[in-house]
Design a protein around this motif. Sequence first.
Motif, PDB file in Angstrom:
ATOM      1  N   MET A   1      47.385  40.554  56.561  1.00 52.22           N
ATOM      2  CA  MET A   1      47.932  41.465  55.567  1.00 52.22           C
ATOM      3  C   MET A   1      48.856  40.683  54.628  1.00 52.22           C
ATOM      4  SD  MET A   1      50.043  44.944  56.172  1.00 52.22           S
ATOM      5  CE  MET A   1      49.295  46.254  55.281  1.00 52.22           C
ATOM      6  N   SER A   2      48.731  40.939  53.337  1.00 52.30           N
ATOM      7  CA  SER A   2      49.535  40.252  52.334  1.00 52.30           C
ATOM      8  C   SER A   2      50.963  40.771  52.329  1.00 52.30           C
ATOM      9  CB  SER A   2      48.928  40.448  50.951  1.00 52.30           C
ATOM     10  OG  SER A   2      47.623  39.933  50.919  1.00 52.30           O
ATOM     11  N   LYS A   3      51.888  39.883  51.955  1.00 58.24           N
ATOM     12  CA  LYS A   3      53.284  40.280  51.842  1.00 58.24           C
ATOM     13  C   LYS A   3      53.540  41.084  50.573  1.00 58.24           C
ATOM     14  CE  LYS A   3      55.351  36.587  54.493  1.00 58.24           C
ATOM     15  NZ  LYS A   3      56.430  35.627  54.554  1.00 58.24           N
ATOM     16  N   TYR A   4      52.815  40.745  49.508  1.00 54.90           N
ATOM     17  CA  TYR A   4      52.999  41.399  48.218  1.00 54.90           C
ATOM     18  C   TYR A   4      51.663  41.926  47.718  1.00 54.90           C
ATOM     19  CZ  TYR A   4      57.393  38.823  48.233  1.00 54.90           C
ATOM     20  OH  TYR A   4      58.621  38.321  48.572  1.00 54.90           O
ATOM     21  N   HIS A   5      51.724  42.952  46.893  1.00 55.19           N
ATOM     22  CA  HIS A   5      50.504  43.450  46.258  1.00 55.19           C
ATOM     23  C   HIS A   5      50.148  42.552  45.077  1.00 55.19           C
ATOM     24  CE1 HIS A   5      48.030  46.072  43.670  1.00 55.19           C
ATOM     25  NE2 HIS A   5      47.486  46.375  44.834  1.00 55.19           N
ATOM     26  N   ASP A  16      49.574  23.517  36.887  1.00 60.04           N
ATOM     27  CA  ASP A  16      50.550  24.151  37.780  1.00 60.04           C
ATOM     28  C   ASP A  16      50.096  25.558  38.177  1.00 60.04           C
ATOM     29  OD1 ASP A  16      52.132  21.910  37.686  1.00 60.04           O
ATOM     30  OD2 ASP A  16      53.578  22.750  36.267  1.00 60.04           O
ATOM     31  N   ASN A  17      49.562  26.301  37.232  1.00 60.11           N
ATOM     32  CA  ASN A  17      49.057  27.639  37.543  1.00 60.11           C
ATOM     33  C   ASN A  17      47.903  27.570  38.537  1.00 60.11           C
ATOM     34  OD1 ASN A  17      50.817  29.238  36.025  1.00 60.11           O
ATOM     35  ND2 ASN A  17      49.611  28.962  34.169  1.00 60.11           N
ATOM     36  N   LEU A  18      47.018  26.601  38.366  1.00 61.68           N
ATOM     37  CA  LEU A  18      45.891  26.431  39.276  1.00 61.68           C
ATOM     38  C   LEU A  18      46.372  26.099  40.689  1.00 61.68           C
ATOM     39  CD1 LEU A  18      42.763  26.224  39.522  1.00 61.68           C
ATOM     40  CD2 LEU A  18      43.036  23.790  39.080  1.00 61.68           C
ATOM     41  N   VAL A  19      47.301  25.157  40.794  1.00 61.16           N
ATOM     42  CA  VAL A  19      47.834  24.752  42.101  1.00 61.16           C
ATOM     43  C   VAL A  19      48.577  25.912  42.758  1.00 61.16           C
ATOM     44  CG1 VAL A  19      49.497  23.233  43.252  1.00 61.16           C
ATOM     45  CG2 VAL A  19      47.935  22.304  41.538  1.00 61.16           C
ATOM     46  N   ASN A  20      49.451  26.583  42.013  1.00 59.56           N
ATOM     47  CA  ASN A  20      50.205  27.705  42.573  1.00 59.56           C
ATOM     48  C   ASN A  20      49.287  28.855  42.973  1.00 59.56           C
ATOM     49  OD1 ASN A  20      52.725  26.473  42.375  1.00 59.56           O
ATOM     50  ND2 ASN A  20      52.954  27.097  40.251  1.00 59.56           N
ATOM     51  N   ASN A  21      48.287  29.117  42.165  1.00 64.19           N
ATOM     52  CA  ASN A  21      47.305  30.146  42.481  1.00 64.19           C
ATOM     53  C   ASN A  21      46.608  29.800  43.804  1.00 64.19           C
ATOM     54  OD1 ASN A  21      45.396  32.180  42.457  1.00 64.19           O
ATOM     55  ND2 ASN A  21      44.303  31.411  40.691  1.00 64.19           N
ATOM     56  N   HIS A  22      46.216  28.562  43.965  1.00 64.01           N
ATOM     57  CA  HIS A  22      45.539  28.113  45.181  1.00 64.01           C
ATOM     58  C   HIS A  22      46.449  28.277  46.408  1.00 64.01           C
ATOM     59  CE1 HIS A  22      42.893  25.827  47.776  1.00 64.01           C
ATOM     60  NE2 HIS A  22      43.932  25.097  48.131  1.00 64.01           N
ATOM     61  N   GLU A  28      47.505  33.721  51.645  1.00 64.33           N
ATOM     62  CA  GLU A  28      47.364  35.176  51.623  1.00 64.33           C
ATOM     63  C   GLU A  28      48.699  35.887  51.394  1.00 64.33           C
ATOM     64  OE1 GLU A  28      45.325  36.281  55.214  1.00 64.33           O
ATOM     65  OE2 GLU A  28      43.535  35.162  54.652  1.00 64.33           O
ATOM     66  N   LEU A  29      49.442  35.400  50.390  1.00 65.97           N
ATOM     67  CA  LEU A  29      50.749  35.973  50.087  1.00 65.97           C
ATOM     68  C   LEU A  29      50.664  37.273  49.304  1.00 65.97           C
ATOM     69  CD1 LEU A  29      52.732  32.747  49.175  1.00 65.97           C
ATOM     70  CD2 LEU A  29      52.730  34.010  51.327  1.00 65.97           C
ATOM     71  N   CYS A  30      49.538  37.502  48.609  1.00 66.60           N
ATOM     72  CA  CYS A  30      49.402  38.727  47.832  1.00 66.60           C
ATOM     73  C   CYS A  30      47.933  39.078  47.656  1.00 66.60           C
ATOM     74  CB  CYS A  30      50.078  38.589  46.474  1.00 66.60           C
ATOM     75  SG  CYS A  30      49.284  37.423  45.373  1.00 66.60           S
ATOM     76  N   ASP A  31      47.709  40.300  47.175  1.00 69.99           N
ATOM     77  CA  ASP A  31      46.350  40.764  46.919  1.00 69.99           C
ATOM     78  C   ASP A  31      45.864  40.368  45.530  1.00 69.99           C
ATOM     79  OD1 ASP A  31      46.271  42.077  49.434  1.00 69.99           O
ATOM     80  OD2 ASP A  31      47.360  43.772  48.571  1.00 69.99           O
ATOM     81  N   HIS A  32      46.798  40.322  44.568  1.00 71.20           N
ATOM     82  CA  HIS A  32      46.441  40.029  43.178  1.00 71.20           C
ATOM     83  C   HIS A  32      47.450  39.052  42.581  1.00 71.20           C
ATOM     84  CE1 HIS A  32      43.641  43.387  43.275  1.00 71.20           C
ATOM     85  NE2 HIS A  32      44.601  44.078  43.854  1.00 71.20           N
ATOM     86  N   ILE A  33      46.944  38.179  41.699  1.00 71.17           N
ATOM     87  CA  ILE A  33      47.803  37.245  40.978  1.00 71.17           C
ATOM     88  C   ILE A  33      47.560  37.438  39.480  1.00 71.17           C
ATOM     89  CG2 ILE A  33      48.386  34.826  40.557  1.00 71.17           C
ATOM     90  CD1 ILE A  33      47.282  34.215  43.365  1.00 71.17           C
ATOM     91  N   VAL A  34      48.640  37.656  38.745  1.00 76.17           N
ATOM     92  CA  VAL A  34      48.579  37.758  37.292  1.00 76.17           C
ATOM     93  C   VAL A  34      49.150  36.449  36.755  1.00 76.17           C
ATOM     94  CG1 VAL A  34      49.430  38.957  35.254  1.00 76.17           C
ATOM     95  CG2 VAL A  34      48.859  40.257  37.320  1.00 76.17           C
TER      96      VAL A  34
END
Length: 65
Positions: A1-5, A16-22, A28-34
């Motif tokens: 289960m994710s900690k954040y939605h 940096d966005n690619l690495v952080n997204n990965h 599995e920290l969240c369900d969605h990343i904006v």
Amino acid sequence: MSKYHTIMLVDDSEIDNLVNNHIITRNELCDHIVIVTSAQEALQYLNGCIHGQNALVPELILLDI
């Protein structure tokens, strides 16, 4: 289960966005990343959340300062 939605990443570096997204996805920290590339784009997105235009309201914002 994710900690954040939803987590928002605000960084003008695509790498940096690619690495952080990965990292976020792999752990599995969240369900969605904006991902946005500027503070102005982030503010526009958040304004859209207030006015019901964006359903994914971030619970955590990671900002590159």
